[in-house]
Write an enzyme that holds these catalytic residues in place. Sequence first.
Site, PDB file in Angstrom:
ATOM      1  N   CYS A 198       0.797  -1.204  -0.171  1.00 17.54           N
ATOM      2  CA  CYS A 198       0.237  -0.109   0.108  1.00 17.54           C
ATOM      3  C   CYS A 198       0.769   1.161   0.091  1.00 17.54           C
ATOM      4  O   CYS A 198       1.501   1.317  -0.990  1.00 17.54           O
ATOM      5  CB  CYS A 198      -1.008   0.052   1.229  1.00 17.54           C
TER       6      CYS A 198
ATOM      7  N   HIS B 128      -4.023  -4.928  -0.111  1.00 18.08           N
ATOM      8  CA  HIS B 128      -3.610  -5.418   1.442  1.00 18.08           C
ATOM      9  C   HIS B 128      -3.686  -7.064   1.304  1.00 18.08           C
ATOM     10  O   HIS B 128      -4.709  -7.417   1.605  1.00 18.08           O
ATOM     11  CB  HIS B 128      -4.593  -4.702   2.341  1.00 18.08           C
TER      12      HIS B 128
ATOM     13  N   GLU C  95      -2.915  -8.836   3.791  1.00 21.89           N
ATOM     14  CA  GLU C  95      -3.409  -9.180   5.136  1.00 21.89           C
ATOM     15  C   GLU C  95      -4.858  -9.043   5.152  1.00 21.89           C
ATOM     16  O   GLU C  95      -5.452  -9.599   6.100  1.00 21.89           O
ATOM     17  CB  GLU C  95      -2.609  -8.367   6.249  1.00 21.89           C
TER      18      GLU C  95
END
EC number: 4.3.2.10
Length: 213
Positions: A82, A191, A193
Site C-alpha cells: 500500500c 492489502h 493481510e
Amino acid sequence: MSSVAVIDYGMGNLHSIAKALQHADPQTQVQISADAKVIQDADRVVFPGVGAIRDCMQSLRALNLVEPIMQAAREKPFLGVCLGMQALLTDSEENGGIGCLNLFPGHVRRFTDGLRDQHGGILKVPHMGWNRVKQKSHPLWHNIAQDSRFYFVHSYFVTPDREEDSIATSDYPDPFTCALARDNMFAVQFHPEKSQEVGLQLLQNFLRWDGAA
C-alpha cells in the site's frame, strides 16, 4: 529459523500484517521494529503503511530508516504494501508533491474525480473494496489464480516509468499498475493481510521466496 522484519515507522496496522505473516508460516520469526539492526539482520523485510505520503517520508527520515530500507531493498527479499509501495516510487503528487525513495522510477497519481464504470455508475475515490488482479509471471503469484480478487483501499496509484516493472494490473475503470517487481523487490497496492486466502498465499510465497525472479 527464518526471520522477517516489519518496518515500524508509526503508520499502518502493523499487527494485522504481522499476524498474517505469522499465520502464513508459524515457523517464521516475525518482528515489528524501527531498529536498523533488526531490519539489517532479518532474512526478509516488509514495508507496510497507510495514510499520507508526506507523513510517511517525514517519519522515515526522523527515525533514520531511509538507509536501512534502501539497503534491505538492495540485498534481500523485500515486500512493499500500500503506502509502502507508493513510497518506493520517485515522487507522489499527494500533499502538493513529495519526493520518495526512487527505488522504482515513476510517479504516484491520484484517481480523478467523476470516474464512471462501464454502466455509467460513479466510481468513488478512494477506491475501496475487492478488485480483480491481472498477473504477469512471477514466483509470488504461485498458486494464485489469474483474476483473483484482492482488497484495495487507496486514492493514489503508481505509474512506473518502466513497463517491465509492472507485474500486475487492476481496473478502476482503466487499468492501473497494482504490483511492481524487480530483482528481489516486490510491492503491491492492495492489502494481502485483508485479502483472505489469496492474500495468505501471497504472503506464504513471499516467506519462501529467495528474491530471484
